[in-house]
Enzyme design. Sequence first.
Site, PDB file in Angstrom:
ATOM      1  N   LYS A   1       0.832  -1.202   0.000  1.00  0.00           N
ATOM      2  CA  LYS A   1       0.000   0.000   0.000  1.00  0.00           C
ATOM      3  C   LYS A   1       0.870   1.257   0.000  1.00  0.00           C
ATOM      4  O   LYS A   1       0.611   2.210  -0.737  1.00  0.00           O
ATOM      5  CB  LYS A   1      -0.923   0.008   1.228  1.00  0.00           C
TER       6      LYS A   1
ATOM      7  N   GLN B   1      -4.126  -1.525  10.006  1.00  0.00           N
ATOM      8  CA  GLN B   1      -4.137  -2.818   9.309  1.00  0.00           C
ATOM      9  C   GLN B   1      -4.762  -3.896  10.195  1.00  0.00           C
ATOM     10  O   GLN B   1      -4.414  -4.027  11.364  1.00  0.00           O
ATOM     11  CB  GLN B   1      -2.703  -3.201   8.898  1.00  0.00           C
TER      12      GLN B   1
ATOM     13  N   ASP C   1     -10.243   3.693   4.794  1.00  0.00           N
ATOM     14  CA  ASP C   1     -10.624   2.284   4.626  1.00  0.00           C
ATOM     15  C   ASP C   1     -12.146   2.131   4.564  1.00  0.00           C
ATOM     16  O   ASP C   1     -12.650   1.090   4.130  1.00  0.00           O
ATOM     17  CB  ASP C   1     -10.119   1.473   5.830  1.00  0.00           C
TER      18      ASP C   1
END
Length: 306
Positions: A53, A97, A120
Amino acid sequence: MIHWIDGRFHAAQIKARLQIDVADVEMRHQRRPGLHTIIVGKQKASHDYVRLKLKAAASVGLNGTSRQFPEDVTETELIFHIQQMNADDDVDGILVQLPLPAHLNVSRIIHTIAPEKDVDGFHPQSAASLITDSTGFVPCTPLGCLYLLYAEGIQPKGLGAVVVGRSAIVGRPMAHLLLRENATVTSCHRHTQDLYRHTRAADIVICATGVPHLFRPEHFKDGAIVIDVGQGRLPLDGGQDRLVGDVDKDALDDEKYSLSITPVPGGVGPMTIAMLLANTVEAYRRRTRAALPTLRERFHEVLPDV
Ligand code: GUN
């Protein structure tokens, strides 16, 4: 005939457009958008994902950081760090994460992220906005799947879509997103009776179970569009393993079946990352009111309703 939907190609196109916008905005505002990640523990897969990412973020000119915490970090410490990121003007996107170690309450941690930095799309406010006013961030994987449908010229409006899997990250938001696009949506899961009756009737099937090779080509109707979100692993001879999807790709005989389908790898995976970058640039635009195209404008040709 099997038509492979090339996620790498579409992701590269999105990134090329983002790169131009980021360079332009940096010149005018003297600041690049920033994606800031938190990772807890030593899980290799999580470290690999975050590395990918941040590499992609750097490739379009975004700032990026990775703050790593030990496996035994306390919830208070993590929450304190997120609050600092919320208050930091240089932080546009915050990504924690997942998965997190069992002693941490994921819900409380995600709840701490400022919704305007929730790139997200996991915050409850973002989830609620998907079924109400559409002002929040849409989770990256479902958004990437929707992008692929439009990019391939498929209008979900009026089509029968089956979403298999109901996770908070993929299946549920995907079903709501397709509903918002006026598809007729069926949500299937582990308790669904006669799963294949549903998938065989669908125009669009989103396979998001995480069960390697659960589906074979005969589980879809002729001409169906199949988006394979699976990221499973199957052992290879010699102790190695390989990344596989929910669909048994090896069974896709070009002569026998007529399907459009995303490969694993090279389908949905690259799109998830491209959408994370797009959400980060969008977070920057909203927070700074920079003269950038909105997400809606950016994807308008392919994604008329985002
Ligand atoms: N773990 C697996 N997928 C994801 C994702 O898209 N975002 C985060 N934060 N964690 C994940």
